[in-house]
Design a protein around this motif. Structure first.
Motif, short mmCIF file in Angstrom:
data_model
loop_
_atom_site.label_atom_id
_atom_site.label_comp_id
_atom_site.label_asym_id
_atom_site.label_seq_id
_atom_site.Cartn_x
_atom_site.Cartn_y
_atom_site.Cartn_z
N VAL A 96 -24.10 -45.44 -54.06
CA VAL A 96 -25.52 -45.13 -54.19
C VAL A 96 -26.37 -46.36 -53.86
N THR A 97 -25.95 -47.52 -54.33
CA THR A 97 -26.69 -48.76 -54.05
C THR A 97 -26.76 -49.03 -52.56
N ALA A 98 -25.67 -48.76 -51.86
CA ALA A 98 -25.66 -48.95 -50.40
C ALA A 98 -26.62 -47.97 -49.73
N LEU A 99 -26.63 -46.72 -50.19
CA LEU A 99 -27.54 -45.73 -49.61
C LEU A 99 -28.99 -46.09 -49.88
N ALA A 100 -29.25 -46.73 -51.02
CA ALA A 100 -30.61 -47.05 -51.43
C ALA A 100 -31.28 -48.08 -50.53
N THR A 101 -30.52 -48.73 -49.67
CA THR A 101 -31.12 -49.69 -48.74
C THR A 101 -31.68 -49.01 -47.50
N GLY A 102 -31.30 -47.72 -47.29
CA GLY A 102 -31.79 -46.99 -46.12
C GLY A 102 -30.97 -47.31 -44.90
N ASP A 103 -31.57 -48.08 -44.00
CA ASP A 103 -30.91 -48.54 -42.79
C ASP A 103 -30.32 -47.41 -41.95
N ALA A 104 -29.00 -47.45 -41.71
CA ALA A 104 -28.36 -46.62 -40.70
C ALA A 104 -28.53 -45.12 -40.95
N TRP A 105 -28.35 -44.65 -42.17
CA TRP A 105 -28.38 -43.20 -42.40
C TRP A 105 -29.77 -42.62 -42.21
N LEU A 106 -30.80 -43.39 -42.53
CA LEU A 106 -32.16 -42.90 -42.27
C LEU A 106 -32.47 -42.91 -40.78
N PHE A 110 -42.88 -39.17 -43.32
CA PHE A 110 -41.98 -39.54 -44.40
C PHE A 110 -40.57 -39.74 -43.85
N ASP A 111 -40.00 -40.90 -44.15
CA ASP A 111 -38.62 -41.17 -43.72
C ASP A 111 -37.64 -40.29 -44.47
N LEU A 112 -37.99 -39.92 -45.71
CA LEU A 112 -37.13 -39.05 -46.52
C LEU A 112 -37.99 -38.04 -47.27
N SER A 167 -34.29 -27.42 -39.75
CA SER A 167 -34.01 -27.53 -38.31
C SER A 167 -34.90 -28.59 -37.66
N GLU A 168 -36.15 -28.64 -38.08
CA GLU A 168 -37.10 -29.59 -37.48
C GLU A 168 -36.69 -31.04 -37.76
N ARG A 169 -36.16 -31.30 -38.93
CA ARG A 169 -35.80 -32.68 -39.29
C ARG A 169 -34.37 -33.04 -38.90
N TYR A 170 -33.60 -32.07 -38.45
CA TYR A 170 -32.20 -32.28 -38.12
C TYR A 170 -32.02 -33.41 -37.10
N GLU A 171 -31.23 -34.42 -37.48
CA GLU A 171 -30.91 -35.58 -36.66
C GLU A 171 -32.14 -36.40 -36.26
N ARG A 172 -33.26 -36.18 -36.93
CA ARG A 172 -34.47 -36.98 -36.66
C ARG A 172 -34.98 -37.67 -37.92
N LYS A 173 -35.19 -36.87 -38.96
CA LYS A 173 -35.72 -37.38 -40.22
C LYS A 173 -34.84 -36.87 -41.36
N SER A 174 -34.69 -37.68 -42.39
CA SER A 174 -33.71 -37.37 -43.43
C SER A 174 -34.24 -36.45 -44.52
N LEU A 175 -33.31 -35.75 -45.15
CA LEU A 175 -33.56 -34.91 -46.32
C LEU A 175 -32.61 -35.31 -47.43
N LEU A 176 -33.08 -35.18 -48.66
CA LEU A 176 -32.21 -35.27 -49.84
C LEU A 176 -32.43 -33.98 -50.61
#
Length: 272
Positions: A92-102, A167-169, A193-202
């Motif tokens: 979770v801490t790694a995900l909280a930095t954003g970076d690659a997955w966003l 919004f990035d997420l 569909s609109e955000r798919y592979e462009r903007k992230s969802l949680l």
């Protein structure tokens, strides 16, 4: 040496025009210190601009926090990872930095029963991302579905979806509670569909994928939505006892411990 009054006034106007309020507030003090300690001009400018950038970042973070609609109490610092062994704090801490997955518009999916900490964990990740400079929006799924449906009725749905791109997420809380209505859940599918592979969802959900037919009434839409979400995803399962139920139980036990012991029947009180 103090600057002439005219120069001071002109400098204040220029700093205001350039929108540099922190430098405008601090420069007299820093200039005196520079004269006293013999700073080079580059050191003076560097010190002033560092403070300006720090204050600007602080103001931006405050704006992002306000617009996110996140609960200020639900942070990663207040999330008890010890009670949720299925969730890795390091991960979770790694995900909280954003970076690659966003950057690749990936998804985080949080599954578990009501009260298991899904919303808290999602909010905590959101707060951490804001601290890292990203923009986040937290919303009940049913609420955003209703807003998007109204936008569709007024022929503004493409504009409404584009507006969310800032919004990035986007955190969709309680997806399982979205209404099973073709018109409304179809806009949820369009958002995915609109955000798919462009903007992230949680997304937080009480039901596993097998129960999503209650959310998307059309089987084909259900399969297509799940396919998009799991393509680039991180999945956490919080199958633990309800936080709220556990908290209520702990409070009840605490109250019982604090109650004075009852005197045995028939006991008498003796005076000295």
């Amino acid at each position: 040496m103090n600057a002439p009054a005219d120069d001071t006034g002109r400098l204040a106007l220029m700093l205001n025009e350039l929108r540099l309020p922190t430098i405008g507030r601090l420069w007299p003090e820093f200039a005196k210190r520079s004269d006293k300690e013999g700073w080079q001009g580059s050191r003076l400018l560097s010190a002033l601009f560092e403070h300006e950038l720090a204050e600007r970042d602080k103001r931006r973070t405050g704006r992002y926090r306000t617009e996110s609609r996140l609960d200020p109490t639900k942070t990663l610092a207040t999330f008890d990872f010890g009670l949720v062994p299925t969730v890795s704090k390091a991960h979770v801490t790694a995900l909280a930095t954003g970076d690659a997955w966003l950057e690749k518009g990936a998804t985080i999916l949080l599954f578990g029963p009501p009260g298991g900490g899904k919303s808290h964990l999602g909010s905590g990740i959101g707060h951490a991302l804001i601290d890292a400079g990203y923009r986040v929006l937290f919303t009940r799924t049913s609420e955003i579905v209703q807003k998007l449906q109204l936008a569709r009725q007024s022929l503004q749905l493409p504009w409404a979806l584009t507006k969310l791109d800032r919004f990035d997420l986007v955190i969709l809380d309680d997806l399982s509670y979205a209404k099973k209505d073709q018109a409304e859940t179809s806009v949820l599918f369009e958002l995915i569909s609109e955000r798919y592979e462009r903007k992230s969802l949680l997304i937080t959900a009480n039901q596993p994928f097998s129960g999503w037919s209650d959310v998307f009434p059309d089987p084909g839409m259900t399969v297509a939505a799940i396919d998009r979400l799991v393509h680039h995803s991180t999945i956490f399962e919080l199958n633990v006892e309800s936080y709220r139920r556990r908290d209520a139980s702990d409070k009840q036990k605490s109250r019982k411990r604090q109650l004075p012991a009852a005197e045995p029947q028939g006991a008498t009180t003796m005076e000295a």
